[in-house]
Design an enzyme around this catalytic site. Structure first.
Site, mmCIF file in Angstrom:
data_model
loop_
_atom_site.group_PDB
_atom_site.id
_atom_site.type_symbol
_atom_site.label_atom_id
_atom_site.label_comp_id
_atom_site.label_asym_id
_atom_site.label_seq_id
_atom_site.Cartn_x
_atom_site.Cartn_y
_atom_site.Cartn_z
ATOM 1 C CD GLU A 65 -3.869 33.977 -16.108
ATOM 2 O OE1 GLU A 65 -3.061 33.049 -16.205
ATOM 3 O OE2 GLU A 65 -4.631 34.304 -17.053
ATOM 4 C CG HIS A 134 6.489 34.438 -20.955
ATOM 5 N ND1 HIS A 134 6.322 34.841 -22.250
ATOM 6 C CD2 HIS A 134 5.490 33.559 -20.693
ATOM 7 C CE1 HIS A 134 5.260 34.213 -22.762
ATOM 8 N NE2 HIS A 134 4.743 33.440 -21.832
#
Length: 335
Positions: A65, A134
């Site tokens: 990322e 998550h």
């Protein structure tokens, strides 16, 4: 004239439509992220786009990322218009330096001479059964930061219109989607399906007018508010449901006008309570002209103040349910 055609469109297809239309409209737009190209997207949001637009416009990246968000921010600084997908916003933490220190602050620090027209998008908040790493909502995190615009769609119309507006905006926009809404169909008018349809950033939408209490939510909890409003309506309580759509800049005027009318306020969100979106709304109402119209303290309904548990029954108790909203409304109305 015949009534305008209305069709059922899932949030997934609405997002796909928006990406397709904007890639076609402006050759500077490109999409990058993990599995967005050959695999058609981890959630199939970018289905068919790689085949249609090719390697230069739809780009599979390594699992980094920090790397691909940095590439995207650099591209935006030279007037490309990247759409940077995070497989979940929890992983945007790897790239938060790029989002905050590079994208958000550059326009201000360059006295307006360098714009960063970029969209960071992907699923945010709780999914189902994916535990703490998550399931976090980042609306308050990114909404805290000047230089960013932050949008949080609920319906297919929100998703399409806000993504198109975000891609066309010359500022960095964080688009917080809900994985649990991707497969949900919503009614979409012919107008909303046109290529020029956009939802203006910074405007809330009244999803249901009412007179007794104002419910304010964003993303998936808007649906819970609509369900709670249907339950309460049978008991003679008419809720006004406001879909925020945008977290930053926040449309507090729409909330104020509603509170002046209903005299009661309940905020609903999936995120944690401390320093949350609801806390901000309550503070803004308290500081503004609508405060004098409140007949009772504002009530917040939020996620539980814990990292998301894995077990289903604990997860259900960590996320606001319809019954929690009904309970909060009755508390606010003292019934």
């Amino acid at each position: 004239s015949p009534p305008a055609a209305v069709s059922q469109v899932t949030v997934r297809d609405a997002l796909n439509q928006a990406l397709d239309e904007e890639l076609e409209r402006d050759e500077r737009v490109f999409l990058l992220g993990e599995e967005v190209a050959q695999y058609d997207g981890a959630y199939k949001i970018s289905r068919g786009l790689w085949k249609k637009y090719g390697d230069k416009r739809v780009i599979d990246t390594p699992i980094s990322e920090m790397g691909f968000a940095g590439i995207a921010v650099g591209a935006a600084m030279v007037w490309l218009r990247p759409v940077c997908e995070f497989m979940t916003f929890n992983f945007s933490m790897q790239a938060i330096d790029q989002v905050i220190n590079s994208a958000a602050k550059t326009c201000y620090m360059s006295a307006g001479s360098i714009a960063v027209p970029i969209v960071f998008r992907g699923p945010n908040g709780a999914s189902a059964g994916v535990a703490a790493q998550h399931s976090q909502c980042f609306a308050a995190w990114y909404g805290h930061c000047p230089g960013l615009k932050v949008v949080s769609p609920w319906s297919a119309e929100d998703a399409k219109g806000l993504l198109k507006a975000a891609i066309r905006d010359d500022n960095p926009v964080v688009m917080l989607e809900s994985e649990l809404l991707y497969g949900v169909p919503f009614e979409m008018s012919e107008q909303a399906q046109s290529k020029e349809f956009v939802v203006p950033i910074g405007k809330a939408k009244i999803e249901k007018p009412g007179t007794h209490v104002t419910l304010v939510a964003h993303s998936r909890p808007v649906g819970h508010c609509m369900e709670a409003a249907a339950v309460l309506s049978k008991e003679g309580v008419e809720c006004e449901v406001i879909n925020l759509r945008t977290i930053r800049p926040m449309d507090i005027e729409t909330v104020e006008a509603s509170v002046v009318k209903t005299n009661h306020l309940v905020t609903v969100e999936g995120g944690w309570p401390q320093f949350g979106v609801g806390a901000e709304i309550c503070a803004r109402i308290m500081e503004g002209p609508a405060f004098n119209y409140l007949d009772a303290p504002a009530v917040r309904v939020t996620g539980a103040d814990v990292p998301m548990p894995y077990a289903k029954i604990l997860e259900d108790n960590s996320i606001p349910q319809v019954k929690d909203i009904v309970f909060a409304v009755k508390k606010a109305l003292n019934i």
